[in-house]
Enzyme design. Structure first.
Site, PDB file in Angstrom:
ATOM      1  N   SER A 227      51.673  37.543  44.990  1.00 54.40           N
ATOM      2  CA  SER A 227      50.776  36.616  45.410  1.00 54.40           C
ATOM      3  C   SER A 227      49.623  36.715  45.642  1.00 54.40           C
ATOM      4  CB  SER A 227      50.976  35.888  46.725  1.00 54.40           C
ATOM      5  OG  SER A 227      49.762  34.763  47.397  1.00 54.40           O
TER       6      SER A 227
ATOM      7  N   CYS B 239      47.674  36.670  48.351  1.00 53.52           N
ATOM      8  CA  CYS B 239      46.984  36.475  49.114  1.00 53.52           C
ATOM      9  C   CYS B 239      46.772  38.305  49.254  1.00 53.52           C
ATOM     10  CB  CYS B 239      48.032  35.845  50.300  1.00 53.52           C
ATOM     11  SG  CYS B 239      49.783  36.856  50.499  1.00 53.52           S
TER      12      CYS B 239
END
Length: 317
Positions: free
Chosen positions: A109, A111
């Site tokens: 991801s 993130c």
């Protein structure tokens, strides 16, 4: 060399990403796809995963299995997001190494990158400063997976690579308002407000943060591209290279859904990371780029939502 009868195990084959990869592989003529539900193999169990690899002998593994959720879920269940994701990926990565899997694709991801990293996010920004607090538990787990695959490449010379998608959406997404990500949550909120005489819709934050979105079918296409080609590095961003504000996204979804009421922004709620635009030049240099526009992708997703609306319990906004 990948063959049409190569045994390909897709971990998380019933999730949004895994099911899209499965469909894409089937459409390309791959015939030996392996998928096991959580009732058959608990990926958090080292013994069960090890036993499964011994009996099924996959040649290629795609790790699309993870515990995922939005800001609320990450805030409420930090230990689960950290530990369960590490258990799942560690078991899959180690069993793949021990059983002689030559090609492993780890899906992460965006993130994983620092909260205030320069934009757009380049792969080399990993671990250069602190993470966004609202999803650091999930991010830490994914970073450890990236590093495990990198270590295997370095120590064993195996083709283990990590693909870091931007925010994904599409058919089979999670539309639960407590655990879903922003785009599917907006689709559901606007649809249900429309069905209640175009009631106002309250959305979290200020609407100012910028986000990039990739349709899950594009992500599946990128996975297959990575399967069928040899990449020289271990980490690649996957996205569109374009973003928009959450406020602009809300207006687009409101228009597509046909909601005519007011949008109320609750600025007491967190915004999350100010911006998360991916630098996708490495994938472009390798020969891949996204093809589904956000407008077209949201329309497809809303159509899928309407077709499956009976599965979603109506909630009070």
């Amino acid at each position: 060399m990948l063959r049409k009868d190569t045994k390909i195990y897709i971990a998380g084959h019933r999730g949004m990403v895994g099911s899209a990869v499965w469909r894409a592989l089937e459409n390309k003529g791959y015939t030996q796809l392996i998928g096991k539900g959580s009732g058959e193999v608990d990926l958090k169990s080292q013994q069960q995963v090890s036993d499964f690899f011994k009996t099924s002998s996959p040649e290629v593994v795609i790790d699309a299995a993870a515990r995922v959720g939005g800001i609320l879920a990450n805030n409420n269940y930090p230990y689960h997001f950290l530990m369960e994701n590490m258990q799942i990926q560690n078991n899959l990565i180690d069993s793949s190494l021990q059983s002689g899997v030559e090609k492993f694709i780890f899906l992460g991801s965006s993130c994983i990158y620092p909260k205030l990293a320069p934009q757009p996010l380049k792969e080399e920004y990993l671990l250069t400063s602190s993470l966004e607090e609202t999803n650091e538990w999930y991010a830490l787990a994914k970073i450890s997976g990236v590093k495990a695959c990198e270590a295997i490449r370095k120590q064993y010379g195996k083709d283990f690579i990590s693909l870091m998608p931007t925010n994904l959406y599409g058919s089979h997404d999670n539309f639960d308002l407590e655990t879903s990500h922003v785009l599917p949550a907006m689709i559901r909120k606007f649809h249900e407000a429309k069905s209640r005489n175009h009631e106002p819709v309250t959305l979290w934050g200020t609407g100012k943060p910028m986000r990039e979105f990739l349709h899950v079918n594009d992500m599946a296409d990128a996975v297959i591209f990575a399967l069928e080609n040899e990449f020289r590095d271990n980490l690649y961003n996957v996205g569109t290279g374009e973003d928009l504000t959450i406020k602009e996204l809300a207006r687009m979804i409101q228009r597509i859904v046909g909601h005519e009421g007011e949008i109320v922004w609750d600025s007491t709620k967190p915004d999350g990371t100010p911006r998360k635009l991916m630098d996708v030049s490495k994938m472009a240099d390798a020969g891949w780029k996204a093809s589904i526009s956000l407008e077209a992708g949201v329309r497809r997703t809303y159509e899928w939502f309407l077709e499956n609306i009976n599965h979603f319990k109506q909630v009070k906004l």
